[in-house]
Scaffold this active site. Sequence first.
Site, PDB file in Angstrom:
ATOM      1  N   TRP A   1       0.834  -1.552   0.041  1.00 24.02           N
ATOM      2  CA  TRP A   1      -0.391   0.202  -0.146  1.00 24.02           C
ATOM      3  C   TRP A   1       0.970   0.719   0.137  1.00 24.02           C
ATOM      4  O   TRP A   1       1.608   1.518   0.776  1.00 24.02           O
ATOM      5  CB  TRP A   1      -0.988  -0.335   0.850  1.00 24.02           C
ATOM      6  CG  TRP A   1      -2.116   0.422   1.008  1.00 24.02           C
ATOM      7  CD1 TRP A   1      -3.219   0.496   1.013  1.00 24.02           C
ATOM      8  CD2 TRP A   1      -2.025   2.018   1.410  1.00 24.02           C
ATOM      9  NE1 TRP A   1      -3.644   2.270   0.998  1.00 24.02           N
ATOM     10  CE2 TRP A   1      -3.041   2.980   1.574  1.00 24.02           C
ATOM     11  CE3 TRP A   1      -0.963   2.678   2.711  1.00 24.02           C
ATOM     12  CZ2 TRP A   1      -3.935   3.478   2.413  1.00 24.02           C
ATOM     13  CZ3 TRP A   1      -1.874   4.483   3.393  1.00 24.02           C
ATOM     14  CH2 TRP A   1      -3.028   4.728   3.057  1.00 24.02           C
TER      15      TRP A   1
ATOM     16  N   LYS B   1      -6.579  -2.265   5.461  1.00 22.12           N
ATOM     17  CA  LYS B   1      -7.368  -2.306   6.726  1.00 22.12           C
ATOM     18  C   LYS B   1      -6.727  -1.775   7.982  1.00 22.12           C
ATOM     19  O   LYS B   1      -7.067  -1.375   9.129  1.00 22.12           O
ATOM     20  CB  LYS B   1      -7.103  -4.079   6.617  1.00 22.12           C
ATOM     21  CG  LYS B   1      -7.430  -4.489   8.404  1.00 22.12           C
ATOM     22  CD  LYS B   1      -9.161  -4.540   7.633  1.00 22.12           C
ATOM     23  CE  LYS B   1     -10.001  -5.303   9.052  1.00 22.12           C
ATOM     24  NZ  LYS B   1     -11.501  -4.345   9.626  1.00 22.12           N
TER      25      LYS B   1
ATOM     26  N   LYS C   1     -19.964   3.994   5.299  1.00 19.94           N
ATOM     27  CA  LYS C   1     -19.535   2.585   4.890  1.00 19.94           C
ATOM     28  C   LYS C   1     -19.308   2.993   3.934  1.00 19.94           C
ATOM     29  O   LYS C   1     -18.822   2.570   3.112  1.00 19.94           O
ATOM     30  CB  LYS C   1     -20.400   2.219   6.140  1.00 19.94           C
ATOM     31  CG  LYS C   1     -20.219   0.791   7.075  1.00 19.94           C
ATOM     32  CD  LYS C   1     -19.172  -0.376   6.836  1.00 19.94           C
ATOM     33  CE  LYS C   1     -17.698   0.367   6.918  1.00 19.94           C
ATOM     34  NZ  LYS C   1     -17.040   0.622   8.423  1.00 19.94           N
TER      35      LYS C   1
ATOM     36  N   GLY D   1       5.699   0.240   6.498  1.00 17.23           N
ATOM     37  CA  GLY D   1       5.807   1.263   7.858  1.00 17.23           C
ATOM     38  C   GLY D   1       7.151   2.133   6.775  1.00 17.23           C
ATOM     39  O   GLY D   1       6.596   2.304   5.329  1.00 17.23           O
TER      40      GLY D   1
ATOM     41  N   GLU E   1     -21.531   6.661  11.165  1.00 16.82           N
ATOM     42  CA  GLU E   1     -20.554   5.074  10.570  1.00 16.82           C
ATOM     43  C   GLU E   1     -21.168   4.742   9.223  1.00 16.82           C
ATOM     44  O   GLU E   1     -20.262   4.297   8.312  1.00 16.82           O
ATOM     45  CB  GLU E   1     -20.814   4.252  11.674  1.00 16.82           C
ATOM     46  CG  GLU E   1     -20.913   2.567  11.544  1.00 16.82           C
ATOM     47  CD  GLU E   1     -19.061   2.781  11.178  1.00 16.82           C
ATOM     48  OE1 GLU E   1     -18.628   3.612  10.802  1.00 16.82           O
ATOM     49  OE2 GLU E   1     -18.710   1.642  10.469  1.00 16.82           O
TER      50      GLU E   1
HETATM   51  C1  G6P Z   1      -8.428   1.894   8.832  1.00 20.18           C
HETATM   52  C2  G6P Z   1      -9.489   1.142   8.294  1.00 20.18           C
HETATM   53  C3  G6P Z   1     -11.010   1.300   9.190  1.00 20.18           C
HETATM   54  C4  G6P Z   1     -10.471   1.304  10.903  1.00 20.18           C
HETATM   55  C5  G6P Z   1      -9.495   2.437  11.276  1.00 20.18           C
HETATM   56  C6  G6P Z   1      -9.044   2.126  12.509  1.00 20.18           C
HETATM   57  O1  G6P Z   1      -9.142   3.316   8.373  1.00 20.18           O
HETATM   58  O2  G6P Z   1      -9.749   0.952   7.559  1.00 20.18           O
HETATM   59  O3  G6P Z   1     -11.837   0.523   8.833  1.00 20.18           O
HETATM   60  O4  G6P Z   1     -11.726   1.900  11.703  1.00 20.18           O
HETATM   61  O5  G6P Z   1      -8.542   1.715  10.641  1.00 20.18           O
HETATM   62  O6  G6P Z   1      -8.207   1.251  12.484  1.00 20.18           O
HETATM   63  P1  G6P Z   1      -8.192   0.229  13.881  1.00 20.18           P
HETATM   64  O7  G6P Z   1      -7.730  -1.342  13.339  1.00 20.18           O
HETATM   65  O8  G6P Z   1      -7.764   0.930  15.004  1.00 20.18           O
HETATM   66  O9  G6P Z   1      -9.820   0.121  14.546  1.00 20.18           O
END
Ligand code: G6P
Length: 617
Positions: free
Chosen positions: A79, A612, A494, A106, A490
């Site tokens: 990514w 993710k 989504k 990282g 939320e």
């Molecule tokens: C990314 C993911 C989200 C998630 C956020 C926080 O943006 O795409 O789906 O809510 O990170 O991630 P965490 O693992 O800390 O809940």
Amino acid sequence: MCGIVAYIGQKDAKPILLEGLKLLEYRGYDSAGVAVLTDAGVEVARAVGRVAVLEDKLEQQAKSGKAFAGTLGMAHTRWATHGGVTEINAHPHQDDQAGIAIVHNGIIENYAALRKLLEEKGHTFQTETDTEVLAMLIGELYAPSEGVDLEKAVQAALREVTGAYAIVVMCAQEPDVLVCARKGSPLIVGVGNGEYVVASDASAIVRHTTQAIPLDDYNVCRITREGFRTSDLQDEQVSPKVMQIEMDLEEIELGGFTHYMQKEIFEQPASMRNTLRGRIDHNEGKVVLGGVAGFAKELVKAKRVILTAQGTALHSAMIGEYLLEDLAKVPTECEYASEFRYRNPIIEDGTVVVAISQSGETADTLAALGEAKDRGALALGVVNAVGSTIARETDAGVYLRVGPEIGVASTKAFLGQVTVLTLISLFMGRRRFMSQVECEQLLTELERVPTKIESILAQADEIRKVTEKYVTKENWLFLGRGYNYPVAMEGALKLKEISYIHAEGMPAAEMKHGPIALITDGMPAVFIANRGAQYEKVISNIEEVRSRGGHVIAIATEGDDRIGNVAEDVIYVPDIPEPLSPLLTVVPLQLMAYYAAVARGHDVDKPRNLAKSVTVE
Ligand code: G6P
């Protein structure tokens, strides 16, 4: 964010690496690459796009005699952070003299200064990446004739580096060695029988072994087929902590569903039952939370709670703020971790900071946690990934227990987070002001939620049809009040994430202060209009949208026969006490986002530009 998998053992590395990459692809998927140590040296293949593109490329190469045959190798799914999405910028990266190959998650923050230094020493760079700088630096320091072997060269290089990394390194001159290290980005060493699988995520390890060592920051691990050694950057030996990976294979397989997001939405009744299991004591009308039991006194006496998170987890924190003030009567605030960490927050005696995170690895949330701890707060975690960095860095915490979440758009983790925050609120509330009867009533209702979610999921086809009516509209509003204002946020998130439709979520009353100007003929406005203290006010807001030509989709309580007069479409959810209502009202919104993305032909589990787990600031 980016996936790493590496193998050393007796088996052919290539298929193991490709299988691992597919399991990790949800972490990053703009390009991928693999390196295997073969008789001819380090062979590297890279490709822009999904792992499947890399796989095709490897098949073509195999036909022309390049089989990538070897029992030691590494792979990466990327990514992009530094450098565009090109084949040349994809990992593994190599140095220009020692035969070093590296994969890296990282960001190396001082890469520009290091690159300048290395260029002055005569190194020529092929890419724009920070990772190639690290490969060159390790190569530059590598001097086996002077006793600086691969392990020592990696330690020395990392002493020069600022930033975050999880790396795996190999070297053509040391064909039986893998060296890996971490700081700020997760890396796990899976320990099998004469073989090791190193990965950024346990899902790529569990097929091979359930014994694993999650590396700590500044740990370097040198692995051969005979064993491994863990040290710090000064080469002091470190005793490894072995953990058991508790993950079923079915949890990371699609099992008949088309997408992981769909599977995870439909899994929610079961995952929520797991979150609740063993945590309710009906005899005493109390919540039992083993993970925070040692800090019960501090929680009961807490003067203030700060909930901090990013993304979907922040929305669950916003609901947590309502829950904690309402049920536990403790002053609570909720803040983006990225803001909290830099704004010099005031932490007084009796402050509890709760970091909420599915992955337990989000860089900003982790940093906010560090800031809170330094300032003397009791630090709790509400985390899904067992053994993750946030889980390990907190004083205590409550796991979500919803199993691995693979779809990039978070669904079952959100439900798990809200469930755990409800449990924490009742845990504190009951010990502060709440009577046994009052708490017991809510606990009984909480246990009924999974069955109620089942009844919403049974309407999935209706929800799909409603969504498809509006799926060509490019702007949507999501509106709610009280507990359901964060749910509106939320719902909008989504929809944005996977269908790329522009959506805004906000408190229904706020609409009049600007966004109402956007309402045009046929614009979809999703109202969370379940029965609750502010029901009448929500109905007024619905009227305001309708009178300006907007089309209202209402999430309403079963038996509400009035709502049909003011909304074009109604999706019903079962009746429930208001503090628990987000656990139901969010489900139709998850389904709407899912069906909108499917109808628009998007790759639901791998939405563009998203990752993710965001392990960089
Ligand atoms: C990314 C993911 C989200 C998630 C956020 C926080 O943006 O795409 O789906 O809510 O990170 O991630 P965490 O693992 O800390 O809940």
